[in-house]
Design a protein around this motif. Sequence first.
Motif, short mmCIF file in Angstrom:
data_model
loop_
_atom_site.label_atom_id
_atom_site.label_comp_id
_atom_site.label_asym_id
_atom_site.label_seq_id
_atom_site.Cartn_x
_atom_site.Cartn_y
_atom_site.Cartn_z
N MET A 309 0.83 -1.20 0.00
CA MET A 309 0.00 0.00 0.00
C MET A 309 0.86 1.26 0.00
SD MET A 309 -3.08 -1.02 -0.23
CE MET A 309 -2.51 -2.45 -1.15
N LYS A 310 2.02 1.20 0.66
CA LYS A 310 2.93 2.34 0.63
C LYS A 310 3.44 2.57 -0.79
CE LYS A 310 4.71 2.09 5.37
NZ LYS A 310 5.90 1.89 6.22
N ALA A 311 3.78 1.48 -1.49
CA ALA A 311 4.24 1.61 -2.88
C ALA A 311 3.13 2.14 -3.77
CB ALA A 311 4.73 0.26 -3.38
N LEU A 312 1.90 1.65 -3.54
CA LEU A 312 0.76 2.14 -4.33
C LEU A 312 0.54 3.63 -4.10
CD1 LEU A 312 -1.74 1.73 -6.12
CD2 LEU A 312 -3.00 1.11 -4.04
N THR A 313 0.58 4.05 -2.86
CA THR A 313 0.40 5.47 -2.54
C THR A 313 1.47 6.32 -3.22
OG1 THR A 313 -0.59 4.89 -0.41
CG2 THR A 313 0.20 7.15 -0.68
N LYS A 314 2.69 5.82 -3.23
CA LYS A 314 3.79 6.55 -3.87
C LYS A 314 3.54 6.68 -5.37
CE LYS A 314 8.84 6.61 -4.10
NZ LYS A 314 10.10 5.91 -3.71
N ARG A 315 3.08 5.60 -6.02
CA ARG A 315 2.80 5.67 -7.46
C ARG A 315 1.63 6.60 -7.76
NH1 ARG A 315 3.17 0.01 -7.01
NH2 ARG A 315 0.95 -0.20 -7.45
N VAL A 316 0.61 6.54 -6.95
CA VAL A 316 -0.56 7.40 -7.17
C VAL A 316 -0.17 8.87 -7.00
CG1 VAL A 316 -2.83 8.03 -6.28
CG2 VAL A 316 -2.23 5.62 -6.52
N MET A 317 0.60 9.17 -5.97
CA MET A 317 1.01 10.55 -5.75
C MET A 317 1.91 11.05 -6.87
SD MET A 317 -0.46 11.62 -2.98
CE MET A 317 -1.87 10.62 -3.48
N ALA A 318 2.79 10.18 -7.38
CA ALA A 318 3.67 10.57 -8.48
C ALA A 318 2.86 10.84 -9.74
CB ALA A 318 4.71 9.48 -8.73
N LYS A 319 1.87 9.99 -10.00
CA LYS A 319 1.05 10.19 -11.18
C LYS A 319 0.23 11.47 -11.07
CE LYS A 319 -2.30 7.91 -14.17
NZ LYS A 319 -3.10 6.68 -14.42
N ARG A 320 -0.28 11.74 -9.89
CA ARG A 320 -1.06 12.96 -9.70
C ARG A 320 -0.18 14.20 -9.84
NH1 ARG A 320 -4.89 11.32 -4.48
NH2 ARG A 320 -6.10 9.70 -5.58
N ALA A 321 1.05 14.11 -9.33
CA ALA A 321 1.97 15.24 -9.49
C ALA A 321 2.30 15.45 -10.97
CB ALA A 321 3.24 14.98 -8.68
N GLN A 322 2.50 14.36 -11.69
CA GLN A 322 2.78 14.47 -13.13
C GLN A 322 1.60 15.06 -13.87
OE1 GLN A 322 3.74 10.76 -14.97
NE2 GLN A 322 4.04 11.63 -17.00
N ALA A 323 0.40 14.62 -13.53
CA ALA A 323 -0.80 15.14 -14.18
C ALA A 323 -0.97 16.63 -13.88
CB ALA A 323 -2.03 14.36 -13.71
N ALA A 324 -0.67 17.03 -12.63
CA ALA A 324 -0.78 18.45 -12.29
C ALA A 324 0.24 19.28 -13.05
CB ALA A 324 -0.58 18.62 -10.78
N ALA A 325 1.47 18.73 -13.22
CA ALA A 325 2.50 19.45 -13.97
C ALA A 325 2.11 19.58 -15.43
CB ALA A 325 3.84 18.74 -13.83
N GLU A 326 1.58 18.50 -16.02
CA GLU A 326 1.15 18.55 -17.41
C GLU A 326 -0.02 19.51 -17.59
OE1 GLU A 326 0.28 14.57 -18.45
OE2 GLU A 326 2.38 13.95 -18.64
N GLU A 327 -0.90 19.54 -16.63
CA GLU A 327 -2.04 20.46 -16.72
C GLU A 327 -1.56 21.90 -16.65
OE1 GLU A 327 -6.25 21.38 -14.39
OE2 GLU A 327 -4.97 19.69 -13.78
N GLY A 328 -0.56 22.16 -15.77
CA GLY A 328 -0.01 23.52 -15.70
C GLY A 328 0.70 23.91 -16.98
N LEU A 329 1.45 22.96 -17.57
CA LEU A 329 2.13 23.24 -18.83
C LEU A 329 1.14 23.49 -19.95
CD1 LEU A 329 4.83 23.43 -20.32
CD2 LEU A 329 4.72 20.96 -20.71
N ALA A 330 0.07 22.72 -19.99
CA ALA A 330 -0.97 22.93 -21.02
C ALA A 330 -1.63 24.28 -20.86
CB ALA A 330 -2.01 21.81 -20.92
N ALA A 331 -1.82 24.71 -19.61
CA ALA A 331 -2.41 26.03 -19.38
C ALA A 331 -1.49 27.14 -19.87
CB ALA A 331 -2.72 26.19 -17.90
N GLU A 332 -0.18 26.96 -19.64
CA GLU A 332 0.78 27.96 -20.11
C GLU A 332 0.80 28.02 -21.63
OE1 GLU A 332 4.51 27.04 -18.46
OE2 GLU A 332 3.96 27.49 -16.37
N ARG A 333 0.75 26.87 -22.29
CA ARG A 333 0.71 26.85 -23.75
C ARG A 333 -0.54 27.49 -24.30
NH1 ARG A 333 2.78 20.63 -24.92
NH2 ARG A 333 4.99 20.98 -24.37
N ALA A 334 -1.66 27.22 -23.65
CA ALA A 334 -2.90 27.83 -24.10
C ALA A 334 -2.86 29.34 -23.96
CB ALA A 334 -4.08 27.26 -23.29
N ALA A 335 -2.24 29.82 -22.89
CA ALA A 335 -2.11 31.27 -22.71
C ALA A 335 -1.18 31.88 -23.75
CB ALA A 335 -1.58 31.57 -21.30
#
Length: 367
Positions: A309-335
Amino acid sequence: MSKLGNLGARLHRGEISYDFVGKRKIWYGVSILITITAILGLAVRGLNMGIEFKGGAVFTTPTHMSTSVTQAETYAKDASGHEAIVQKLGNGSLRIQIAGIDTGQSDKIKQELAKDLNLNPEKLAADLVGPSWGQQIANKAWEGLAIFMVLVVIYLAIAFEWRMAIAALVALIHDITITTGIYALVGFEVTPGTVIGLLTILGYSLYDTVVVFDSLKEQTRDITKQTRFTFSDIANQSINGTLVRSINTTVVALLPVAGLLFIGGGFLGAGTLNDISLSLFVGLAAGAYSSIFIATPLVADLKEREPAMKALTKRVMAKRAQAAAEEGLAAERAAADDDDAAPAVVGPRNQPASRSRGRGRPSGKRR
């Protein structure tokens, strides 16, 4: 569909939710505070054990007595030399309990009470309870409670897992402690009816807990094969998905019990109803609370300690951080695209033409 039904459907589908598991430290703190209060009540005031557990005599007068409860208590104390508990029953009769007396004393007290109450001694019913019988009842109650707890732990460990069994056991102990603490603080008598009520509420509390655990077990199958949710996320979904069902079950169970407690015990003065209804009322409310705020968050705490469960939590958090970074980059490109697509600024229409066309050429005539 009613508003509550619509809310339940939206909670079940996951459209809305409340973070019960994420705020578990708050619920733990509230439970610890309530439990400490209950334990202090037990330590300071103690339980008001009924005559069935202490032994003594119970005298019951005929119906429609004109003697008040206060007068009857005075008469009983003068006749026996012990403190007496007097209850006025619904039919107007008086129930006088005197603890710590034997058969010989009972006959003498009966004569004195009948004289003070202006009654024929034959019309004053007397029941003698031996202390050994009360002790036997108390021992049987403890044995039944211990056997019930052991069977619950074994069943939940087999049907679910040992972590859920531990969480359910903690929730049950939590409910019993709070209920007995309320009994100590309120001062209600503990009778065999109270024991029956305690065993009954354990079943209700366990039912609510198992409903949430069953939903949690179903949703966490193959949980490590995905990276969208942690175990705590799914535990929170399970609570929200069964929340309205738990509330409906508890409210439906509390309504008749409230009728027994406040109408039967309060207005009609039925002592036996007070004994069983208070334990049911407090226990049902505590059981619903513990199944939502204690049992499932505790399971999530225990489960999150597993390496998988610790490994799963780490993977989920990493994926969410990556998704947040990609979303921020997409917002910058759109601007940036919006800035590039903006229209150019047009100058004045009558601006004279540029005269720099011939600049830099050598002066003179063509040959």
